[in-house]
Structure formats: C-alpha cells, structure tokens
Motif scaffolding. Structure first.
Motif, PDB file in Angstrom:
ATOM      1  N   PHE A 101       0.829  -1.191   0.000  1.00 32.88           N
ATOM      2  CA  PHE A 101       0.000   0.000   0.000  1.00 32.88           C
ATOM      3  C   PHE A 101       0.875   1.258   0.000  1.00 32.88           C
ATOM      4  CE2 PHE A 101      -2.052   3.307   2.627  1.00 32.88           C
ATOM      5  CZ  PHE A 101      -3.167   3.570   1.841  1.00 32.88           C
ATOM      6  N   LEU A 102       1.908   1.284   0.844  1.00 34.37           N
ATOM      7  CA  LEU A 102       2.798   2.447   0.898  1.00 34.37           C
ATOM      8  C   LEU A 102       3.585   2.606  -0.398  1.00 34.37           C
ATOM      9  CD1 LEU A 102       4.112   2.161   4.572  1.00 34.37           C
ATOM     10  CD2 LEU A 102       2.435   3.783   3.666  1.00 34.37           C
ATOM     11  N   VAL A 103       3.961   1.490  -1.027  1.00 35.24           N
ATOM     12  CA  VAL A 103       4.664   1.563  -2.310  1.00 35.24           C
ATOM     13  C   VAL A 103       3.767   2.178  -3.379  1.00 35.24           C
ATOM     14  CG1 VAL A 103       5.663   0.185  -4.176  1.00 35.24           C
ATOM     15  CG2 VAL A 103       6.240  -0.337  -1.798  1.00 35.24           C
ATOM     16  N   LEU A 104       2.481   1.785  -3.382  1.00 37.96           N
ATOM     17  CA  LEU A 104       1.537   2.353  -4.346  1.00 37.96           C
ATOM     18  C   LEU A 104       1.375   3.857  -4.133  1.00 37.96           C
ATOM     19  CD1 LEU A 104      -1.208  -0.442  -4.389  1.00 37.96           C
ATOM     20  CD2 LEU A 104       0.315   0.187  -6.277  1.00 37.96           C
ATOM     21  N   ILE A 105       1.351   4.292  -2.869  1.00 47.35           N
ATOM     22  CA  ILE A 105       1.269   5.726  -2.586  1.00 47.35           C
ATOM     23  C   ILE A 105       2.493   6.446  -3.160  1.00 47.35           C
ATOM     24  CG2 ILE A 105       1.339   7.444  -0.731  1.00 47.35           C
ATOM     25  CD1 ILE A 105      -1.376   6.178  -0.975  1.00 47.35           C
ATOM     26  N   TYR A 106       3.664   5.860  -2.952  1.00 46.65           N
ATOM     27  CA  TYR A 106       4.903   6.465  -3.452  1.00 46.65           C
ATOM     28  C   TYR A 106       4.905   6.544  -4.977  1.00 46.65           C
ATOM     29  CZ  TYR A 106       9.831   6.862  -4.719  1.00 46.65           C
ATOM     30  OH  TYR A 106      11.018   7.256  -5.278  1.00 46.65           O
ATOM     31  N   LEU A 107       4.362   5.523  -5.645  1.00 51.59           N
ATOM     32  CA  LEU A 107       4.343   5.488  -7.103  1.00 51.59           C
ATOM     33  C   LEU A 107       3.226   6.339  -7.694  1.00 51.59           C
ATOM     34  CD1 LEU A 107       5.052   1.684  -7.702  1.00 51.59           C
ATOM     35  CD2 LEU A 107       6.656   3.593  -7.911  1.00 51.59           C
ATOM     36  N   GLY A 108       2.328   6.834  -6.832  1.00 51.32           N
ATOM     37  CA  GLY A 108       1.252   7.690  -7.320  1.00 51.32           C
ATOM     38  C   GLY A 108       0.012   6.951  -7.771  1.00 51.32           C
ATOM     39  N   SER A 109      -0.069   5.650  -7.512  1.00 50.32           N
ATOM     40  CA  SER A 109      -1.253   4.868  -7.896  1.00 50.32           C
ATOM     41  C   SER A 109      -2.306   4.988  -6.801  1.00 50.32           C
ATOM     42  CB  SER A 109      -0.863   3.398  -8.126  1.00 50.32           C
ATOM     43  OG  SER A 109       0.139   3.288  -9.105  1.00 50.32           O
ATOM     44  N   LEU A 110      -2.895   6.175  -6.697  1.00 45.82           N
ATOM     45  CA  LEU A 110      -3.758   6.475  -5.557  1.00 45.82           C
ATOM     46  C   LEU A 110      -5.076   5.723  -5.614  1.00 45.82           C
ATOM     47  CD1 LEU A 110      -3.155  10.320  -5.144  1.00 45.82           C
ATOM     48  CD2 LEU A 110      -1.887   8.386  -4.196  1.00 45.82           C
ATOM     49  N   ASN A 111      -5.641   5.531  -6.806  1.00 45.94           N
ATOM     50  CA  ASN A 111      -6.912   4.810  -6.906  1.00 45.94           C
ATOM     51  C   ASN A 111      -6.757   3.361  -6.466  1.00 45.94           C
ATOM     52  OD1 ASN A 111      -8.287   7.058  -7.866  1.00 45.94           O
ATOM     53  ND2 ASN A 111      -7.881   6.573 -10.018  1.00 45.94           N
ATOM     54  N   THR A 112      -5.669   2.738  -6.898  1.00 44.75           N
ATOM     55  CA  THR A 112      -5.414   1.353  -6.491  1.00 44.75           C
ATOM     56  C   THR A 112      -5.160   1.278  -4.988  1.00 44.75           C
ATOM     57  OG1 THR A 112      -4.418   0.914  -8.653  1.00 44.75           O
ATOM     58  CG2 THR A 112      -3.986  -0.680  -6.900  1.00 44.75           C
ATOM     59  N   ALA A 113      -4.409   2.246  -4.473  1.00 44.33           N
ATOM     60  CA  ALA A 113      -4.130   2.271  -3.035  1.00 44.33           C
ATOM     61  C   ALA A 113      -5.414   2.468  -2.243  1.00 44.33           C
ATOM     62  CB  ALA A 113      -3.129   3.383  -2.715  1.00 44.33           C
ATOM     63  N   ALA A 114      -6.295   3.350  -2.724  1.00 44.71           N
ATOM     64  CA  ALA A 114      -7.567   3.577  -2.034  1.00 44.71           C
ATOM     65  C   ALA A 114      -8.413   2.314  -2.018  1.00 44.71           C
ATOM     66  CB  ALA A 114      -8.328   4.716  -2.708  1.00 44.71           C
ATOM     67  N   PHE A 115      -8.398   1.567  -3.124  1.00 47.04           N
ATOM     68  CA  PHE A 115      -9.152   0.315  -3.190  1.00 47.04           C
ATOM     69  C   PHE A 115      -8.591  -0.707  -2.203  1.00 47.04           C
ATOM     70  CE2 PHE A 115      -9.875  -3.900  -5.204  1.00 47.04           C
ATOM     71  CZ  PHE A 115     -11.259  -3.911  -5.105  1.00 47.04           C
ATOM     72  N   ILE A 116      -7.275  -0.782  -2.104  1.00 48.82           N
ATOM     73  CA  ILE A 116      -6.657  -1.708  -1.151  1.00 48.82           C
ATOM     74  C   ILE A 116      -6.983  -1.294   0.284  1.00 48.82           C
ATOM     75  CG2 ILE A 116      -4.434  -2.464  -0.213  1.00 48.82           C
ATOM     76  CD1 ILE A 116      -3.355  -2.555  -3.010  1.00 48.82           C
ATOM     77  N   ALA A 117      -6.972   0.014   0.562  1.00 47.14           N
ATOM     78  CA  ALA A 117      -7.325   0.494   1.898  1.00 47.14           C
ATOM     79  C   ALA A 117      -8.763   0.108   2.243  1.00 47.14           C
ATOM     80  CB  ALA A 117      -7.159   2.007   1.975  1.00 47.14           C
ATOM     81  N   PHE A 118      -9.675   0.267   1.276  1.00 49.22           N
ATOM     82  CA  PHE A 118     -11.073  -0.131   1.497  1.00 49.22           C
ATOM     83  C   PHE A 118     -11.169  -1.622   1.797  1.00 49.22           C
ATOM     84  CE2 PHE A 118     -14.906  -2.009  -0.363  1.00 49.22           C
ATOM     85  CZ  PHE A 118     -15.885  -1.392   0.421  1.00 49.22           C
ATOM     86  N   LEU A 119     -10.476  -2.447   1.023  1.00 48.34           N
ATOM     87  CA  LEU A 119     -10.496  -3.890   1.255  1.00 48.34           C
ATOM     88  C   LEU A 119      -9.923  -4.231   2.631  1.00 48.34           C
ATOM     89  CD1 LEU A 119      -9.368  -5.403  -2.185  1.00 48.34           C
ATOM     90  CD2 LEU A 119     -11.682  -5.279  -1.228  1.00 48.34           C
ATOM     91  N   GLY A 120      -8.877  -3.508   3.033  1.00 42.47           N
ATOM     92  CA  GLY A 120      -8.262  -3.790   4.323  1.00 42.47           C
ATOM     93  C   GLY A 120      -9.211  -3.539   5.480  1.00 42.47           C
ATOM     94  N   PHE A 121      -9.892  -2.401   5.465  1.00 41.77           N
ATOM     95  CA  PHE A 121     -10.812  -2.101   6.563  1.00 41.77           C
ATOM     96  C   PHE A 121     -12.058  -2.982   6.500  1.00 41.77           C
ATOM     97  CE2 PHE A 121      -8.312   1.860   6.608  1.00 41.77           C
ATOM     98  CZ  PHE A 121      -8.043   1.941   7.971  1.00 41.77           C
ATOM     99  N   ALA A 122     -12.512  -3.329   5.277  1.00 40.01           N
ATOM    100  CA  ALA A 122     -13.644  -4.250   5.151  1.00 40.01           C
ATOM    101  C   ALA A 122     -13.265  -5.631   5.691  1.00 40.01           C
ATOM    102  CB  ALA A 122     -14.079  -4.345   3.687  1.00 40.01           C
TER     103      ALA A 122
END
Length: 369
Positions: A101-122
């Motif tokens: 997730f942090l790597v995706l943030i660094y690479l700028g893939s924010l939509n993918t990171a947001a989706f992973i964050a949603f899956l994590g909390f779900a």
C-alpha cells in the motif's frame, strides 16, 4: 502476560505524546515541506548532518518518531496475533499488504491504493465480527491499519503539497492516539476487574453526554487543525474577545471567521467539559480508580482557554502553541476514556432493583469482544 502488554502499551502512549508534540512543532515552525521527497530525505535514509539543521531535525525527526510508533504498533499487533495461533499466511499477508500500500502511494497509484485500503478495513470488520475476535486483537489490528494509513497521508502531504491532506493527517493523528489510549485501558486491571453500576436511566445519560462531549471536542480539534495549517505564520486577528473588532465577523474572509469559530466554539466546549466532568464523578462512584479522569477534566479547560489566549497575545509563541496542542490532545484522550468506560464495559442496575432485586445488575451492551 496481560500486565506486560499493558506496560508495552503505556510505552507506546509515551512515544505517541512525543510524536504528536514533534508534529505540532513541525506545523508551528512551518517546516512540513523542508524535505521535498518521501519516504527518503533528499534521496537518502539519513542525509549527513541532518540533525544539525533545525528544519530537517524537526521534519526528518518527526518521520523517525513516526517509524518508531509504526514498529511499536506492529509489535502490539503480533503480540495479540500470536496468542491465538492463527495461520502464518494471515500474519505475513497483512504486513506485505501494508508495505505494498505504501509503495503504491509512493508510485502515485492512488486509486489502487484507495481500493486496497477499502479492502483492508472491510476485511477487518468482517473478520472481527465473523470470528468474534477478542477486543484487544481487533483494536491492535485496527491500530496497525490506521498507522499505515496515517503514514500514507504524511507522505502525500509532502508529495502533493496539500493543506487538506495536512489537516487530515493532523486530525487523524490525534484520533489514532485515542485508539492507543483505548488499547492501554482495555489491557488494564481497571477494565477487566472494575465495574460501573448505574440505573438504566443514568447509564443512558452518561453515554449520551460523554459521546456528545467527545464529538464536540473532536469538532474543536478539526477547527484547530484547519487554523494551524492555514494560518501557520500569523493569525488573522490579534484581539481576544472580538475578532477583527467584531463579535460576529462575516463568513468572508474565511480565515477571520475560522479564527472566530475556533475561539468561541472552544469556550463553549470548555463549559461542556466542566459540566460532563462534574456529572461523571457521580456516575463513576462505583469505579473510584477512574474518577481521576473527570477530576482532571474539570481543570484542564481553563488551562486550555488560557493557553489559547496566550497564543494570540504572544503571536503564536512556539512553546505556548505546542503546549496548547498537547493540552488539547489530553482533553480528547480523556474524553475518549469516558466514552470507553460507559460504552465499552459498563454495568447498570436493572430497573427491577426498585422492587428490591438489587443484587442482580443488568449487563450493558459491550462495545466489542
């Protein structure tokens, strides 16, 4: 084992206080963008002599303190994780997903990171509910997810140079600290052995007022974080009771109205804190070890108002401003303790006690676990 974990959680709380103070210093000195890159610092883990440069000491030191908290929370998670001998895949998986997730943030893939964050909390909600996790396992897992999310907000604040992200980062940091307070409380003897005994009516009042208090303090926290990130170098007005000479300034310019809202909502919240604190001393009559919380709350609003006045009079003095932030942190942390006490593991007497059956307390609903 629980006592050792409790001591470990108290250590994490102590480091958390230093971290939030350090973060407040970063904002007060307006050095949040002293380092242009993230997660490295000028392309290196530790630039040579960084601790000799005040701006780098504050910003890069804040990152190292945040990393320390991250590892302490990771230790909390695996401490509770290991007690129930789960599959290795789950333990390794959440760590790898957090890093990814942090790597995706660094690479700028924010939509993918947001989706992973949603899956994590779900995933957390579903696992906690379906497997009936013990309270501490659920709370430490939530803390791990939040500390990763908080790190991503800090990184985005640098990469995007965004004030809204900075405000969210500062606000979430204090809510995260309340979660650490809850973890420490839930691992204490007071939580496992203490009881609050109230009538159903009194318990309902206690729950309503303590939750209302927490939400009102949180609202003041949001106003304060917005004020600090939009008026870093100087405040929009320097008068105490009025704002730019007006008792009720217009909505425009917004910076003047924001200062007005923070001052007068703060005064209102201070009165509410004192009211709830006085009532809470009565509600906690059967749990004397917790009565220190409302006792502190009766005096701290006065200190907070005084510090706020001196912030204005001194033109945002470094030490006054930072202690104003720390006292505000203490207010929301103690308010969250009252919420945890009455919503998490309280007891109330059955109304049938009026008929003489006073020896059978009715268990109130638990927050979780």
């Amino acid at each position: 084992m629980n006592r050792a974990f409790h001591r470990y959680s108290l250590l994490t709380l102590a480091v958390g206080i230093v971290l939030i103070w350090w973060g407040a210093a970063v904002t007060t000195e307006d050095v949040g963008l002293a380092v242009p890159d993230w997660p490295l610092c000028y392309g290196r883990i530790n630039p040579e002599g960084w601790y000799k440069v005040p701006a780098l000491l504050l910003e890069h030191g804040h990152r190292w303190l945040a990393t320390t908290i991250g590892f302490l929370v990771l230790g909390m998670y695996y401490w509770q994780f290991a007690k129930f001998k789960p599959g290795l895949v789950e333990g390794v998986g959440i760590l790898l997903c957090s890093i990814g997730f942090l790597v995706l943030i660094y690479l700028g893939s924010l939509n993918t990171a947001a989706f992973i964050a949603f899956l994590g909390f779900a995933w957390l909600i579903l696992k906690w509910y379906s497997q009936r996790w013990p309270l501490l396992r659920g709370l430490t897992t939530l803390a791990l997810l939040l500390v990763v999310f908080q790190a991503s907000l800090g990184g985005l604040r640098v990469l995007k140079m965004s004030d809204p992200l900075g405000i969210t980062h500062g606000t979430l940091g204090q809510l995260f600290y309340c979660l650490l307070v809850f973890i420490a409380f839930a691992s204490s003897r007071t939580w496992t052995e203490g009881r609050v005994v109230l009538s159903v009516k009194e318990l309902a009042k206690a729950r309503f007022w303590t939750l209302a208090l927490f939400l009102c303090v949180f609202g003041q926290l949001v106003l304060g974080a917005t004020l600090r990130h939009t008026q870093r170098t100087h405040l929009a007005a320097s008068d105490i009771l009025t704002t730019k000479g007006q008792w009720l300034p217009p909505f425009s310019p917004p910076d003047v109205f924001l200062l007005f809202a923070h001052k007068f909502w703060g005064f209102t919240v201070a009165l509410l804190i004192i009211f709830v604190a006085v009532r809470s001393r009565h509600w906690l009559a059967t749990l004397p070890q917790m009565r220190v919380v409302p006792t502190l709350l009766m005096f701290m609003p006065t200190l907070q108002v005084a510090l706020g006045i001196f912030v204005i009079l001194t033109g945002k003095s470094f030490w006054v401003t930072n202690f104003h932030v720390l006292n505000g942190l203490a207010l929301i942390a103690l308010s969250s303790l009252l919420v945890a006490t009455f919503w998490g593991d309280g007891f109330c007497r059955s109304e049938s006690a009026v008929d003489g059956n006073v020896n059978e307390p009715l268990r109130s609903s638990r927050l979780c676990g």
